[in-house]
Design an enzyme around this catalytic site. Sequence first.
Site, mmCIF file in Angstrom:
data_model
loop_
_atom_site.group_PDB
_atom_site.id
_atom_site.type_symbol
_atom_site.label_atom_id
_atom_site.label_comp_id
_atom_site.label_asym_id
_atom_site.label_seq_id
_atom_site.Cartn_x
_atom_site.Cartn_y
_atom_site.Cartn_z
ATOM 1 N N GLY A 49 0.845 -1.185 0.000
ATOM 2 C CA GLY A 49 0.000 0.000 0.000
ATOM 3 C C GLY A 49 0.876 1.228 0.000
ATOM 4 N N GLN A 54 3.113 9.941 1.360
ATOM 5 C CA GLN A 54 4.414 9.253 1.328
ATOM 6 C C GLN A 54 5.226 9.625 0.083
ATOM 7 O OE1 GLN A 54 2.632 5.145 2.259
ATOM 8 N NE2 GLN A 54 4.648 5.104 3.217
ATOM 9 N N CYS A 93 6.751 -0.060 7.152
ATOM 10 C CA CYS A 93 6.287 1.100 6.382
ATOM 11 C C CYS A 93 7.434 1.590 5.506
ATOM 12 C CB CYS A 93 5.848 2.199 7.348
ATOM 13 S SG CYS A 93 5.211 3.670 6.539
ATOM 14 N N LEU A 94 7.120 1.900 4.244
ATOM 15 C CA LEU A 94 8.172 2.382 3.342
ATOM 16 C C LEU A 94 8.755 3.703 3.842
ATOM 17 C CD1 LEU A 94 6.637 1.624 -0.192
ATOM 18 C CD2 LEU A 94 8.276 0.259 1.114
ATOM 19 N N HIS A 135 -3.581 1.114 8.462
ATOM 20 C CA HIS A 135 -2.213 1.635 8.357
ATOM 21 C C HIS A 135 -2.135 2.707 7.257
ATOM 22 C CE1 HIS A 135 2.335 1.147 8.183
ATOM 23 N NE2 HIS A 135 2.057 1.837 7.092
ATOM 24 N N GLU A 136 -2.662 2.375 6.073
ATOM 25 C CA GLU A 136 -2.557 3.314 4.941
ATOM 26 C C GLU A 136 -3.366 4.583 5.193
ATOM 27 O OE1 GLU A 136 -0.294 3.052 2.814
ATOM 28 O OE2 GLU A 136 0.174 1.000 3.376
ATOM 29 N N HIS A 139 -1.987 7.311 7.348
ATOM 30 C CA HIS A 139 -1.062 8.247 6.692
ATOM 31 C C HIS A 139 -1.775 9.537 6.270
ATOM 32 C CE1 HIS A 139 2.760 6.166 6.411
ATOM 33 N NE2 HIS A 139 2.201 5.074 5.931
HETATM 34 NI NI NI Z 1 3.155 3.208 5.831
#
Ligand code: NI
Length: 181
Positions: A49, A54, A93-94, A135-136, A139
């Site tokens: 995701g 991000q 997480c990226l 989670h997404e 953000h």
């Molecule tokens: Ni993340």
Amino acid sequence: MAIRKVARMGHPVLRQVAKQLTPEQIRSPEIKQLIHDMVETMEEYGGIGLAAPQVHESLQLAIIGFDNEPLEVYINPKITVLDSKEQGFWEGCLSIPELRGLVYRPKKIQVDYLDIQGKPKQIIAEDFLATVFQHELDHLAGVLFVDRIRNEPGKTPLAFTQEYAKYLVPKPEDGVGELAD
Ligand code: NI
């Protein structure tokens, strides 16, 4: 198409509340381009995701796709908790490379959103997918998974990926799952 640079924890864009998209924006070539770039960026980094903040765009837009979960674009999404019973997953997480943290979240949710055409849609997600959504979509509110870790002196469940893989990968009896970033 282009791979975009991923913002890492500490960059202020990850802490902003993202702006809702207007119908005009959803139809715009800029947003179509952004979505294409986000797909390419997520594939490049091997994520499941990715949220627009991000890639330094403070907009209410996220993409999710993995294995049997077809890639979908979620615009102006809103979560409603359907089952507040919590489940734990080790999250990555990226934007927080090299770390894993154990996070507990409600196990069943409903997401109301607009699709890429601006059409209202709804999805009910449970188990692993429910955690991915939460989670997404966190953000988009400027929240990172580390904010949701329950700190406990001597026990805070946050680890580097290497140490996580060596010492902390959950066993079935632990009742928690693994979530790659
Ligand atoms: Ni993340």
